[in-house]
Motif scaffolding. Structure first.
Motif, PDB file in Angstrom:
ATOM      1  N   LEU A  36       0.851  -1.124   0.075  1.00 55.53           N
ATOM      2  CA  LEU A  36      -0.155   0.031   0.060  1.00 55.53           C
ATOM      3  C   LEU A  36       0.675   1.392   0.002  1.00 55.53           C
ATOM      4  O   LEU A  36       0.334   2.466   0.039  1.00 55.53           O
ATOM      5  N   TRP A  45      -8.664  -0.918   3.003  1.00 54.64           N
ATOM      6  CA  TRP A  45      -8.033  -2.251   2.555  1.00 54.64           C
ATOM      7  C   TRP A  45      -8.085  -3.430   3.195  1.00 54.64           C
ATOM      8  O   TRP A  45      -8.227  -3.324   4.613  1.00 54.64           O
ATOM      9  N   MET A  68      -3.353  -7.273  -1.228  1.00 58.59           N
ATOM     10  CA  MET A  68      -4.277  -6.509  -0.480  1.00 58.59           C
ATOM     11  C   MET A  68      -5.290  -6.034  -1.750  1.00 58.59           C
ATOM     12  O   MET A  68      -5.275  -6.027  -2.437  1.00 58.59           O
ATOM     13  N   TYR A  69      -6.614  -6.014  -0.973  1.00 57.30           N
ATOM     14  CA  TYR A  69      -7.630  -5.399  -1.938  1.00 57.30           C
ATOM     15  C   TYR A  69      -8.427  -4.608  -1.423  1.00 57.30           C
ATOM     16  O   TYR A  69      -8.712  -4.401  -0.217  1.00 57.30           O
ATOM     17  N   LYS A  70      -9.161  -3.728  -2.036  1.00 61.31           N
ATOM     18  CA  LYS A  70     -10.021  -2.510  -1.722  1.00 61.31           C
ATOM     19  C   LYS A  70     -11.509  -3.036  -2.530  1.00 61.31           C
ATOM     20  O   LYS A  70     -11.176  -3.159  -3.661  1.00 61.31           O
TER      21      LYS A  70
END
Length: 157
Positions: A53, A90, A155-157
């Motif tokens: 990030l 996130w 990581m994802y959003k």
């Protein structure tokens, strides 16, 4: 949106310190030297999440010249990292980590490490992979002078 980060950490092994990996105390004749509890696995994982990030690294967030982090529990630091990443929207997709150590054998502790990290990160243990390998007696880890760890985080959003 997906982001991938890589983390790496290394610490010297010495007598008179506890060996903490993934927040689990592992019986051994030596432990890892560091300003905090020197948990190389936790440190690599935190750096992977932060790196994904572009949020710096643990050296920036928890500097070793700040006495408030002396002998810090890395799982408490990981809680703070997870709070920061969630504050930005996130979530953890998955984490894959490898500890490099000639000794002790870590297989009996892998599941406990995975479950502990997942609990701290607020995700399922199926999202956390921890592996261990030796370096066939080569280099500083093979000579039992230290341990290192690598981690990648999706990581994802």
């Amino acid at each position: 949106m997906f982001r991938i980060g890589h983390g790496y950490d290394v610490h010297k092994l010495i007598e008179g310190r506890k060996l903490i990996l993934g927040g689990i105390e592992i019986p051994h004749v030596t432990g890892l030297l560091g300003h905090s509890d020197a948990d190389v696995l936790a440190h690599a994982i935190m750096d992977a999440m932060l790196g994904a990030l572009a949020m710096g690294d643990i050296g920036h967030l928890f500097p070793d010249n700040d006495d408030s982090f002396k002998d810090a529990d890395s799982m408490k630091l990981m809680e703070e990292v997870c709070c920061r990443i969630r504050a930005e929207g996130w979530e953890i997709g998955n984490i894959d980590a490898t500890v490099i150590a000639q000794a002790p054998k870590l297989a009996p502790y892998i599941m406990a490490m995975r479950e502990n990290i997942a609990s701290v990160c607020g995700c399922d243990a199926s999202q956390i992979s921890v592996k261990a390998t030796t370096e066939e007696h080569l280099g500083f880890t093979g000579e039992k002078l230290g341990m290192s760890a690598h981690a990648v985080a999706l990581m994802y959003k």
